[in-house]
Scaffold this active site. Structure first.
Site, short mmCIF file in Angstrom:
data_model
loop_
_atom_site.label_atom_id
_atom_site.label_comp_id
_atom_site.label_asym_id
_atom_site.label_seq_id
_atom_site.Cartn_x
_atom_site.Cartn_y
_atom_site.Cartn_z
N ASN A 1 46.22 41.86 46.40
CA ASN A 1 46.81 43.17 46.06
C ASN A 1 47.21 43.30 44.59
OD1 ASN A 1 48.58 45.69 46.74
ND2 ASN A 1 50.00 44.22 45.82
N TYR B 1 39.77 49.84 34.48
CA TYR B 1 40.31 49.89 35.84
C TYR B 1 39.20 50.27 36.83
CZ TYR B 1 43.64 50.98 39.60
OH TYR B 1 44.33 51.00 40.79
N LYS C 1 37.70 48.00 39.92
CA LYS C 1 37.84 48.39 41.33
C LYS C 1 36.48 48.53 42.02
CE LYS C 1 42.32 48.25 41.49
NZ LYS C 1 42.99 47.19 42.26
N ASP D 1 50.41 33.47 38.62
CA ASP D 1 49.63 34.43 37.85
C ASP D 1 48.21 34.36 38.41
OD1 ASP D 1 48.02 35.74 36.06
OD2 ASP D 1 48.96 34.89 34.27
N1 LIG Z 1 49.78 53.06 43.35
C1 LIG Z 1 48.58 53.63 43.40
O1 LIG Z 1 48.45 54.86 43.27
C2 LIG Z 1 47.35 52.80 43.65
C3 LIG Z 1 46.16 53.48 43.95
C4 LIG Z 1 45.00 52.75 44.18
C5 LIG Z 1 45.05 51.37 44.12
N2 LIG Z 1 46.20 50.74 43.83
C6 LIG Z 1 46.18 49.27 43.77
O2 LIG Z 1 47.13 48.74 44.66
C7 LIG Z 1 47.61 47.49 44.16
C8 LIG Z 1 49.12 47.50 44.13
O3 LIG Z 1 49.53 48.58 43.30
P1 LIG Z 1 51.03 49.12 43.26
O4 LIG Z 1 50.93 50.58 43.14
O5 LIG Z 1 51.84 48.53 44.34
O6 LIG Z 1 51.45 48.54 41.83
P2 LIG Z 1 52.80 47.86 41.32
O7 LIG Z 1 52.72 47.91 39.83
O8 LIG Z 1 53.97 48.44 42.02
O9 LIG Z 1 52.60 46.36 41.81
C9 LIG Z 1 51.64 45.52 41.24
C10 LIG Z 1 52.01 44.10 41.55
O10 LIG Z 1 51.05 43.22 40.94
C11 LIG Z 1 51.76 42.15 40.31
N3 LIG Z 1 50.94 41.57 39.25
C12 LIG Z 1 50.45 42.17 38.13
N4 LIG Z 1 49.77 41.27 37.39
C13 LIG Z 1 49.82 40.10 38.05
C14 LIG Z 1 49.32 38.81 37.79
N5 LIG Z 1 48.62 38.51 36.67
N6 LIG Z 1 49.55 37.82 38.70
C15 LIG Z 1 50.26 38.09 39.82
N7 LIG Z 1 50.78 39.28 40.12
C16 LIG Z 1 50.56 40.27 39.23
C17 LIG Z 1 53.04 42.80 39.81
O11 LIG Z 1 54.05 41.85 39.56
C18 LIG Z 1 53.38 43.69 40.99
O12 LIG Z 1 54.02 42.94 42.00
C19 LIG Z 1 46.97 47.31 42.77
O13 LIG Z 1 45.82 46.49 42.90
C20 LIG Z 1 46.55 48.72 42.39
O14 LIG Z 1 45.44 48.73 41.52
C21 LIG Z 1 47.37 51.42 43.60
#
Ligand SMILES: NC(=O)c1ccc[n+]([C@@H]2O[C@H](COP(=O)([O-])OP(=O)(O)OC[C@H]3O[C@@H](n4cnc5c(N)ncnc54)[C@H](O)[C@@H]3O)[C@@H](O)[C@H]2O)c1
Length: 262
Positions: free
Chosen positions: A93, A157, A161, A66
């Site tokens: 990430n 959020y 960011k 975590d």
């Molecule tokens: N998908 C989008 O449109 C988008 C856009 C901009 C930024 N992002 C960023 O990219 C990153 C990945 O996003 P995604 O779309 O793959 O999301 P996702 O929900 O598919 O994956 C998020 C991951 O973070 C893990 N996670 C959450 N809380 C956690 C914790 N406390 N400890 C360890 N792991 C934890 C989850 O288990 C998961 O593996 C994030 O930081 C998100 O903010 C995503």
């Protein structure tokens, strides 16, 4: 045949799905020696490991962590220090969202988002530093968002960011002389489980970007891999935007089309 990450040991947080999983796959394809996948969801992580293994011969290590817990980071680094002697790539990430405005966002919502997205990145950089220093040529990639460049209705959020973007520059300044580069990535809307509940919003936003579609996780992973590799050896403290042109004025195209000026 050598790849872009030949000989490197890489760590990805939040690696069990979405962008983190795509990063791990790309790292294996680019011949990293070892890919460490961590997430708070152990069950999903073990499934993700099986997927990643199909793409190459890297050693894959999974670990339930975590990212908000300082004690868990300490235990993790103690454990990793017995298995690896250096870390070349860290991808912070892991992230969560609570799509709540100022008026809706509770302190509990705020603390959850800030702790995962902001404190998690701080702890990741802080606790991995000793192993990254041993690389002599390391790269940290912090996952921000286009909401780290503009305003957005999800207040916690957005704040988290922008913080990631700022911390990246502080770290780049401090770690450069230690042989560590630090950059942030700013995706627009990407098709991952993260966005399952906002498909209508994504559809509308597609009309506002130059490419007319949302991005795919592998498209972010390609840029992460570039920053992880020695191909980006003179890049640090900078922002890489992958949003199909959404923040480059796409809203004006949509407006102009609506008023038949385009
Ligand atoms: N998908 C989008 O449109 C988008 C856009 C901009 C930024 N992002 C960023 O990219 C990153 C990945 O996003 P995604 O779309 O793959 O999301 P996702 O929900 O598919 O994956 C998020 C991951 O973070 C893990 N996670 C959450 N809380 C956690 C914790 N406390 N400890 C360890 N792991 C934890 C989850 O288990 C998961 O593996 C994030 O930081 C998100 O903010 C995503």
């Amino acid at each position: 045949m050598s790849g872009k990450l030949n000989g490197k040991t890489a760590l990805v947080t939040g690696a069990c799905n979405g962008i983190g999983l795509a990063d791990a796959i790309e790292f294996v394809k680019e011949k990293a020696d070892t890919v460490i996948m961590v997430s708070d969801n152990n069950e999903r992580l073990l499934e993700a490991k099986e997927t990643v293994k199909q793409y190459g011969n890297a050693e894959i290590i999974t670990y339930r962590l975590d990212v908000t817990s300082e004690n868990e980071w300490k235990d993790f680094i103690d454990e990793m220090s017995k298995k690896i002697n250096k870390l070349d790539v860290l991808v912070n990430n892991a992230g969560v969202n609570k799509r709540a405005t100022f008026q809706e966002c509770t302190l509990e919502d705020w603390n959850h988002v800030i702790t995962v997205n902001q404190t998690g990145v701080f702890l990741g950089m802080k606790y991995c530093l000793a192993l990254l220093k041993k690389s002599g040529n390391a790269s940290i990639i912090n996952m921000s968002s286009i909401t780290g460049l503009t305003g957005y209705f999800a207040v916690a959020y957005t704040a988290s960011k922008w913080a990631v973007r700022g911390m990246t520059k502080s770290a780049a300044m401090e770690f450069g002389e230690l042989g560590i580069r630090v950059n942030s990535i700013h995706p627009g809307f990407i098709n991952t489980p993260f966005n399952e509940s906002i498909q209508d919003l994504i559809k509308l936003s597609n009309g506002m970007n130059s490419l007319g579609r949302a991005g795919e996780a592998f498209e972010i992973a390609k840029a992460v891999t570039f920053l992880a590799s020695d191909d980006s050896s003179y890049m640090t403290g900078t922002e890489v935007i992958l949003d199909g042109g959404l923040t480059s004025g796409g809203q004006f195209k949509l407006l102009a089309k609506q008023f038949n000026n385009y």
